[in-house]
Design an enzyme around this catalytic site. Structure first.
Site, PDB file in Angstrom:
ATOM      1  N   CYS A 117       0.841  -1.200   0.000  1.00  0.00           N
ATOM      2  CA  CYS A 117       0.000   0.000   0.000  1.00  0.00           C
ATOM      3  C   CYS A 117       0.875   1.248   0.000  1.00  0.00           C
ATOM      4  O   CYS A 117       1.375   1.661   1.048  1.00  0.00           O
ATOM      5  CB  CYS A 117      -0.909  -0.016   1.236  1.00  0.00           C
ATOM      6  N   CYS A 131      -0.422   4.157   2.188  1.00  0.00           N
ATOM      7  CA  CYS A 131      -0.200   4.016   3.628  1.00  0.00           C
ATOM      8  C   CYS A 131       1.266   4.280   3.977  1.00  0.00           C
ATOM      9  O   CYS A 131       1.559   4.899   4.992  1.00  0.00           O
ATOM     10  CB  CYS A 131      -0.537   2.606   4.115  1.00  0.00           C
ATOM     11  N   ASP A 132       2.181   3.802   3.170  1.00  0.00           N
ATOM     12  CA  ASP A 132       3.582   3.728   3.596  1.00  0.00           C
ATOM     13  C   ASP A 132       4.544   4.683   2.894  1.00  0.00           C
ATOM     14  O   ASP A 132       5.691   4.815   3.330  1.00  0.00           O
ATOM     15  CB  ASP A 132       4.091   2.287   3.425  1.00  0.00           C
TER      16      ASP A 132
END
Ligand SMILES: Cc1cc2nc3c(=O)[nH]c(=O)nc-3n(C[C@H](O)[C@H](O)[C@H](O)COP(=O)(O)OP(=O)(O)OC[C@H]3O[C@@H](n4cnc5c(N)ncnc54)[C@H](O)[C@@H]3O)c2cc1C
Length: 309
Positions: A136, A139-140
């Site tokens: 993801c 997200c990261d």
């Protein structure tokens, strides 16, 4: 005593389930939407959605999820936080078992359990997941400021997320097993024009190595030549697998990949059981058709319920 039977249960609150919830709530059906995580499903994994109509400048996955939920809530969506662990679809009244609460029953069920990112299945991937291996980018990505990351994949998601990663990482290397991308032309043009993205063609990732975090990505090209990329992170974006562990796959006659076949009205082979969104056996997995199928499924459920009475 808490209600345990509904005319319609919708399983999963991604774009398919939220749209089904909107249609069911607006039609004032006796319904319940069950979700085990956060409403929005996979769109929460993406930074930006440019191809959902009605948002001329695009919209973040998070905002789209919030708007879909708010729209369904305006019509009094009835929802429950719960994890469906198994189900019995052999009787006209379907029975769902939940992890932490009593079983629920329904006359019609819409399965919108979606999918999740496909892993590479190579040594080091599991061990370094969350320590440099990610599925993801949204997200990261901020963890990789000024670093060098690899993206494995060549479809829309991989290319879109590679572009997003350049907002943080100094350099993004996209690794693809073919000599051309599968992503749409417009995304390809954006990626080729981005000076911070380079490409390694005709190559497969074979091993990820590192002690505390990712340090090396091992590659093998189609001629058998091996190479090692010094890298700080690996984003694996090579498609999806079905969320089907709670489904009776034999009864639903799942396809070889574990996705659920339906007709054009989203009806599965089991009367009163519909499937919509990424869990369906189909070629294109996008928000737009997940939402469309969620709407179709509620209309099919209404027809089924009318014919029952
Ligand atoms: C990184 C990434 C980027 C993407 N970018 C785009 C894009 O730009 N444009 C686009 O159109 N599409 C994009 N997609 C694809 C799009 O997100 C999916 O097609 C869409 O989310 C499918 O919706 P769905 O409702 O079928 O399933 P999902 O979104 O997968 O939602 C399924 C829901 O069901 C829930 N669930 C599953 N099992 C259970 C259970 N046992 N009990 C309770 N709840 C359960 C899950 O928690 C989840 O919330 C992207 C996908 C990814 C991964």
């Amino acid at each position: 005593m808490a209600k345990t039977h509904y005319k319609l249960i919708i399983l999963g609150a991604g774009p398919a389930g939220l749209t089904a919830g909107l249609y069911a709530a607006r039609a004032k059906m006796d319904h319940l939407l069950i979700e085990k995580g956060a409403e929005g499903g996979q769109i929460l994994l993406t930074d930006w959605i440019d191809n959902y109509p009605g948002f001329p400048d695009g919209i973040s996955g998070f905002d789209l999820a919030e708007k879909m939920l708010a729209q369904a809530n305006r019509f009094e969506l009835n929802s429950l936080f719960g994890n469906v662990v198994s189900m019995d679809l052999t009787e006209p009244v379907k029975r769902l078992e939940l992890e932490d609460s009593d079983p629920l029953t329904c006359n019609t069920l819409i399965i919108c359990s979606g999918a999740h990112p496909r892993p590479l299945g190579i040594p080091g991937e599991k061990e370094l997941a969350g320590k440099g291996v990610s599925y993801c980018a949204t997200c990261d990505a901020p963890f990789y400021r000024n670093m060098h990351v690899a993206v494995v994949g060549g479809g829309n998601t991989a290319v879109q997320e590679a572009i997003h990663l350049t907002k943080f990482a100094d350099k993004v290397t996209l690794i693809h097993r073919r000599d051309e991308l599968r992503a749409t032309k417009i995304l390809q043009e954006k990626a080729f024009a981005n000076p911070n993205i380079d490409f390694i063609w005709n190559s497969n990732a074979t091993k990820i190595q590192g002690t505390e975090g990712v340090e090396e990505l091992h590659l093998k090209n189609n001629d058998g030549k091996e190479s090692v990329l010094k890298i700080d992170g690996v984003f694996v974006l090579i498609g999806v697998l079905p969320n089907n562990e709670m489904l009776p796959l034999d009864i639903l006659k799942a396809d070889a990949g574990g996705f659920i076949p339906t007709d054009l009205e989203t009806r599965t082979v089991v009367p009163g059981v519909l499937a919509a969104g990424d869990i369906r056996s189909k070629e294109v997995r996008q928000v737009i058709n997940a939402a469309g199928e969620g709407a179709t499924a509620v209309l099919a459920a209404e027809t089924y319920l009318t014919n029952l009475s």
